[in-house]
Design a protein around this motif. Structure first.
Motif, PDB file in Angstrom:
ATOM      1  N   THR A 105     -10.990 -38.927 -72.655  1.00 50.07           N
ATOM      2  CA  THR A 105     -10.264 -37.866 -71.962  1.00 50.07           C
ATOM      3  C   THR A 105     -10.784 -37.729 -70.529  1.00 50.07           C
ATOM      4  OG1 THR A 105      -9.903 -36.791 -74.098  1.00 50.07           O
ATOM      5  CG2 THR A 105      -9.509 -35.456 -72.135  1.00 50.07           C
ATOM      6  N   ASP A 108      -9.180 -40.478 -68.615  1.00 54.70           N
ATOM      7  CA  ASP A 108      -7.794 -40.148 -68.240  1.00 54.70           C
ATOM      8  C   ASP A 108      -7.776 -39.300 -66.973  1.00 54.70           C
ATOM      9  OD1 ASP A 108      -6.682 -41.512 -70.367  1.00 54.70           O
ATOM     10  OD2 ASP A 108      -6.413 -39.748 -71.642  1.00 54.70           O
ATOM     11  N   HIS A 139       0.070 -31.601 -57.120  1.00 53.43           N
ATOM     12  CA  HIS A 139       0.230 -31.402 -58.564  1.00 53.43           C
ATOM     13  C   HIS A 139      -1.103 -31.584 -59.296  1.00 53.43           C
ATOM     14  CE1 HIS A 139       4.597 -30.914 -58.915  1.00 53.43           C
ATOM     15  NE2 HIS A 139       4.671 -31.716 -57.859  1.00 53.43           N
ATOM     16  N   GLU A 143      -2.063 -28.348 -61.251  1.00 53.00           N
ATOM     17  CA  GLU A 143      -1.734 -28.439 -62.684  1.00 53.00           C
ATOM     18  C   GLU A 143      -2.752 -29.220 -63.499  1.00 53.00           C
ATOM     19  OE1 GLU A 143       2.070 -30.347 -62.305  1.00 53.00           O
ATOM     20  OE2 GLU A 143       2.879 -28.661 -61.161  1.00 53.00           O
ATOM     21  N   ARG A 144      -3.115 -30.389 -62.998  1.00 56.75           N
ATOM     22  CA  ARG A 144      -3.895 -31.294 -63.855  1.00 56.75           C
ATOM     23  C   ARG A 144      -5.367 -30.929 -63.910  1.00 56.75           C
ATOM     24  NH1 ARG A 144      -0.927 -33.139 -67.439  1.00 56.75           N
ATOM     25  NH2 ARG A 144      -2.127 -35.056 -67.709  1.00 56.75           N
ATOM     26  N   LYS A 147      -5.818 -28.090 -66.214  1.00 54.65           N
ATOM     27  CA  LYS A 147      -5.577 -28.466 -67.613  1.00 54.65           C
ATOM     28  C   LYS A 147      -6.781 -29.214 -68.177  1.00 54.65           C
ATOM     29  CE  LYS A 147      -2.262 -31.048 -70.478  1.00 54.65           C
ATOM     30  NZ  LYS A 147      -1.860 -30.136 -71.546  1.00 54.65           N
ATOM     31  N   PHE A 148      -7.249 -30.226 -67.446  1.00 55.10           N
ATOM     32  CA  PHE A 148      -8.369 -31.026 -67.947  1.00 55.10           C
ATOM     33  C   PHE A 148      -9.664 -30.208 -67.972  1.00 55.10           C
ATOM     34  CE2 PHE A 148      -5.798 -34.863 -67.023  1.00 55.10           C
ATOM     35  CZ  PHE A 148      -6.156 -35.667 -68.089  1.00 55.10           C
ATOM     36  N   TYR A 151      -9.809 -27.541 -70.473  1.00 54.52           N
ATOM     37  CA  TYR A 151     -10.076 -28.118 -71.802  1.00 54.52           C
ATOM     38  C   TYR A 151     -11.575 -28.316 -72.020  1.00 54.52           C
ATOM     39  CZ  TYR A 151     -10.545 -31.715 -75.381  1.00 54.52           C
ATOM     40  OH  TYR A 151     -10.947 -32.431 -76.478  1.00 54.52           O
ATOM     41  N   ARG A 154     -13.395 -25.154 -72.585  1.00 54.77           N
ATOM     42  CA  ARG A 154     -13.153 -24.658 -73.946  1.00 54.77           C
ATOM     43  C   ARG A 154     -14.018 -25.415 -74.957  1.00 54.77           C
ATOM     44  NH1 ARG A 154      -7.957 -25.013 -73.073  1.00 54.77           N
ATOM     45  NH2 ARG A 154      -7.415 -26.651 -74.541  1.00 54.77           N
TER      46      ARG A 154
ATOM     47  N   PHE B  60      -7.175 -33.014 -76.863  1.00 48.22           N
ATOM     48  CA  PHE B  60      -6.622 -32.651 -75.555  1.00 48.22           C
ATOM     49  C   PHE B  60      -5.102 -32.716 -75.579  1.00 48.22           C
ATOM     50  CE2 PHE B  60      -5.237 -33.987 -71.250  1.00 48.22           C
ATOM     51  CZ  PHE B  60      -5.630 -32.858 -70.548  1.00 48.22           C
ATOM     52  N   GLN B  74      -6.994 -39.239 -79.170  1.00 47.17           N
ATOM     53  CA  GLN B  74      -7.022 -40.382 -78.254  1.00 47.17           C
ATOM     54  C   GLN B  74      -6.616 -41.643 -79.037  1.00 47.17           C
ATOM     55  OE1 GLN B  74      -7.296 -41.012 -75.068  1.00 47.17           O
ATOM     56  NE2 GLN B  74      -8.076 -39.141 -74.160  1.00 47.17           N
ATOM     57  N   ALA B 121       4.262 -36.588 -60.688  1.00 46.91           N
ATOM     58  CA  ALA B 121       3.779 -35.547 -61.606  1.00 46.91           C
ATOM     59  C   ALA B 121       4.514 -35.622 -62.940  1.00 46.91           C
ATOM     60  CB  ALA B 121       3.959 -34.160 -60.995  1.00 46.91           C
TER      61      ALA B 121
END
Lengths: 243, 243
Positions: A105, A108, A139, A143-144, A147-148, A151, A154, B60, B74, B121
């Motif tokens: 991840t 990515d 973006h 956004e990304r 998000k990553f 995560y 968390r 994720f 994954q 995006a």
């Protein structure tokens, strides 16, 4: 075991995730590209070796690692190989799979950061794809990254052992990789990260915890650590950085 | 063991690499999104479960696999987990690492194919990034497909056992994945692939060999195989396909 790391000499890049693991473990390793040419040094010699490295199991791209007769490529795969040997992953199958899942991840995310300055083609220069890079980076930042990194925050929040390390009570190679990724994002997007970071206190604390480890601190202060630069995965182009 | 596969219902996507492995092995598995809503079916329920699936080790993104109490995410990591259990990878550490290395390289290619229609995006529609998609796809077809597929052709050329399978004498999950990737590329870029394919006779032969395996043939002919479509990783937009 004395490992041979084969990677570009002038960048941190994906090879840095391997260097950090080898350094943290105090492993014996040599960066072959940094040797004199008579001993196989130089980026050109590395590229030539890429295809010869193992006739039956050729790597697709750097980095690759030689360990005795083995030649292993793909950063996350190499970390998975090194993990148990360097004491950087838990012993159970569950720990190994989970740590690898986290690493993939992170990979990515790193791909997305790379493509934000090269959204059209790796064969073109940044200045040949600048409008597209601006659009994609907006973006990425809006956004990304949330998000990553949300995560991973968390994951730390829920991790056993008080959330010090991603995969539980002990440092793993995924923690070193998250450190490197945060450091890279701070270099690339100082304004954006200054605004975003307060949402991820556990990642910031993990970063500081990794940076303070004696071998990592010594490595970061050494000439072995290539400085961030604009040929690398994490690049600072002021026009792309927006708070 | 009855596996639970959690993935979008309407696309092949990255989940298809898992479906092919499970189908080839004749494994007992259920696609939870395809069950009635009362039994947890539907894409929305899957997304809601993403974060609850395993409080300590959340995925994720889809796909994720439940195997008893384990939750693994994954795609390449799941294949690595399934490989020995389904008889789709060699037993030695070398075979497992090499097969995984190949899988990660296929995953890199699949990411590039995806990004060719979404270069700016994932949150934007294709029609909102069409000029950029055209530009990126030209580079994908001219530079990246030959680089990646030329590499896999070379791997087959050098593989022991006559070059039938990527990782040696026996079918592995990486072969199923290369089959799927070629099939997807043919769907997305029929003109370009018709021109390029003659350079990769071993990959084409591998594709046909996989397609002819009884369980794969039965699967491809069944309603479990979602047809290719334009919400998927491999998309056919005639304006992007150039011979």
């Amino acid at each position: 075991m004395r490992y041979e790391l084969h990677y570009w000499s002038g960048i941190q890049g994906r090879g840095e995730y391997l260097r950090l693991a080898l350094e943290e473990a105090g492993a014996a390793y040599v960066e072959v590209v940094r040797l004199p040419e008579s001993q196989g040094g130089g980026d050109g010699a590395m590229l030539a070796r890429l295809d010869e490295a193992d006739e039956r199991q050729p790597p697709f791209a750097p980095p690759f690692l030689k360990a005795g007769k083995r030649v292993i490529a793909q950063t996350a795969n190499i970390l998975q190989f090194l993990g148990p040997r360097l004491g950087l992953v838990g012993a159970s199958e569950n720990a190994r799979l989970w740590t690898h899942q986290l690493q993939l991840t992170i990979a990515d995310l790193v791909n997305e950061v790379h493509d934000a300055h090269h959204p059209i083609a790796v064969s073109l220069y940044y200045h040949e794809q600048k409008p597209e890079a601006k659009r994609r980076t907006q973006h990425l930042i809006a956004e990304r990254l949330p998000k990553f990194l949300g995560y991973f925050e968390r994951v730390l929040e829920r991790a056993p052992g008080g959330g010090k390390w991603l995969a539980g009570g002990k440092l793993s190679y995924a923690d070193l990789s998250l450190f490197q990724t945060l450091a890279g994002l701070r270099y690339a997007y100082p304004k954006a990260m200054a605004k975003l970071e307060p949402a991820w206190p556990r990642i910031v604390a993990l970063h500081d915890r990794v940076a303070a480890r004696p071998r990592i601190a010594a490595y970061l202060a050494s000439s072995r650590r290539v400085p961030f630069n604009e040929h690398d995965v994490f690049r600072h182009y002021p026009e792309l950085d927006r708070a």
